[in-house]
Design a protein around this motif. Structure first.
Motif, PDB file in Angstrom:
ATOM      1  N   GLY A 139       0.801  -1.208   0.000  1.00 13.28           N
ATOM      2  CA  GLY A 139       0.000   0.000   0.000  1.00 13.28           C
ATOM      3  C   GLY A 139       0.836   1.262   0.000  1.00 13.28           C
ATOM      4  O   GLY A 139       1.961   1.281  -0.488  1.00 13.28           O
ATOM      5  N   ALA A 140       0.274   2.302   0.579  1.00 15.76           N
ATOM      6  CA  ALA A 140       0.900   3.623   0.542  1.00 15.76           C
ATOM      7  C   ALA A 140       1.662   3.914   1.833  1.00 15.76           C
ATOM      8  O   ALA A 140       1.274   3.473   2.911  1.00 15.76           O
ATOM      9  N   SER A 141       2.729   4.658   1.694  1.00 13.08           N
ATOM     10  CA  SER A 141       3.483   5.134   2.851  1.00 13.08           C
ATOM     11  C   SER A 141       4.098   6.471   2.489  1.00 13.08           C
ATOM     12  O   SER A 141       4.292   6.800   1.316  1.00 13.08           O
ATOM     13  N   VAL A 142       4.399   7.265   3.516  1.00 12.00           N
ATOM     14  CA  VAL A 142       5.080   8.531   3.283  1.00 12.00           C
ATOM     15  C   VAL A 142       6.476   8.227   2.749  1.00 12.00           C
ATOM     16  O   VAL A 142       7.187   7.372   3.282  1.00 12.00           O
ATOM     17  N   THR A 143       6.839   8.904   1.690  1.00  8.01           N
ATOM     18  CA  THR A 143       8.121   8.637   1.044  1.00  8.01           C
ATOM     19  C   THR A 143       9.282   8.854   2.009  1.00  8.01           C
ATOM     20  O   THR A 143       9.330   9.849   2.739  1.00  8.01           O
ATOM     21  N   ARG A 144      10.205   7.898   2.002  1.00  9.08           N
ATOM     22  CA  ARG A 144      11.418   8.007   2.811  1.00  9.08           C
ATOM     23  C   ARG A 144      12.618   8.131   1.866  1.00  9.08           C
ATOM     24  O   ARG A 144      13.045   7.148   1.264  1.00  9.08           O
ATOM     25  N   PRO A 145      13.163   9.338   1.710  1.00  6.79           N
ATOM     26  CA  PRO A 145      14.306   9.501   0.812  1.00  6.79           C
ATOM     27  C   PRO A 145      15.527   8.738   1.329  1.00  6.79           C
ATOM     28  O   PRO A 145      15.753   8.649   2.541  1.00  6.79           O
ATOM     29  N   THR A 146      16.311   8.184   0.415  1.00  5.89           N
ATOM     30  CA  THR A 146      17.561   7.548   0.808  1.00  5.89           C
ATOM     31  C   THR A 146      18.642   8.609   0.968  1.00  5.89           C
ATOM     32  O   THR A 146      18.468   9.772   0.574  1.00  5.89           O
TER      33      THR A 146
END
Length: 247
Positions: free
Chosen positions: A85-92
């Protein structure tokens, strides 16, 4: 009109669910509620966004929520993963470096053009925005400070008259807010120095080159506060984060 619920004891036991055609205005309000929560770090990077839970919180259909999440995914604020599903984007960490490299190239390059086009009214508006940013940071509201900082940089880029590059800066500022949420030092989040005021001084004086140099140093200083250590994903309490948007 938006109304914040006074606490968990006052939440409606069974919020009204909408239909597929909840209405564009209502969807826009929900989109802004979710995007603001992401930008202001009430929803942290990696947080899962369950369609059924959001539908319950906002009293609309899952189909409507799905469309809103897809829009947020196009803006890279949300990541959609099959079966998860959806999740808040976690930048690398690599993405964090790329974002600040891109901001250096674009924002610094736009300063000479902004210096030629800025008006006294533009400068006054920017000073007001910068003052609000400093005020909320002094009050300890770092989330609002980061949001206002992003708004300052976006508005500054738009003064260049290059709409295409200004749109890119908007997206980069959104990404920077997420990056600061993941990697930022809580003691030094956002633009806590008075660089914004000095930038306006240079731009008002028509000193585009000096403004460009200061912008580069400014972005370097923000990037230098990042610590590339990641936290585990968490499941947010959506009821406590969001208030319902009344029909």
């Amino acid at each position: 009109m938006n109304q914040r619920q006074p606490g968990p004891d006052h939440r409606p036991s069974s919020p009204r669910r909408g239909k597929d055609g909840d209405g564009a205005e209502r969807h826009e309000a929900i989109y802004r509620s979710i995007s603001d929560a992401i930008i202001e770090h009430r929803l942290k990077p990696g947080a899962r966004l369950r369609e059924d839970a959001l539908a319950e919180v906002f009293g609309v259909s899952r189909t409507g929520i799905r469309k809103i999440l897809q829009r947020l995914a196009l803006e890279q604020l949300v990541t959609l993963t099959p079966r998860r599903g959806a999740s808040v984007t976690r930048p690398t960490a690599d993405e964090a470096r790329d974002v600040f490299d891109a901001r250096q190239m674009i924002e610094c390059g736009l300063m000479p053009e902004v210096a030629e086009r800025i008006t006294p009214d533009d400068a006054a508006s920017l000073r007001s925005l910068s003052a609000r940013e400093q005020q909320v940071l002094q009050e300890g509201d770092h989330s609002a400070g980061i949001r206002l900082s992003a708004e300052f940089h976006s508005r500054l880029a738009r003064l260049s008259g290059n709409t295409t590059l200004a749109d890119v800066v908007d997206r980069l500022c959104f990404r920077s807010s997420l990056i600061l949420a993941v990697y930022g030092d809580p003691r030094h989040l956002g633009c806590e120095s008075h660089d914004h005021g000095a930038l306006i001084d240079h731009l008002e004086a028509g000193q585009g080159d000096r403004a460009a140099a200061l912008m580069c140093r400014h972005l370097d200083a923000v990037e230098a506060t990042l610590s590339l250590v990641e936290d585990e994903d968490e499941a947010p309490d959506l009821q406590s984060i969001f208030y319902r948007v009344t029909p």
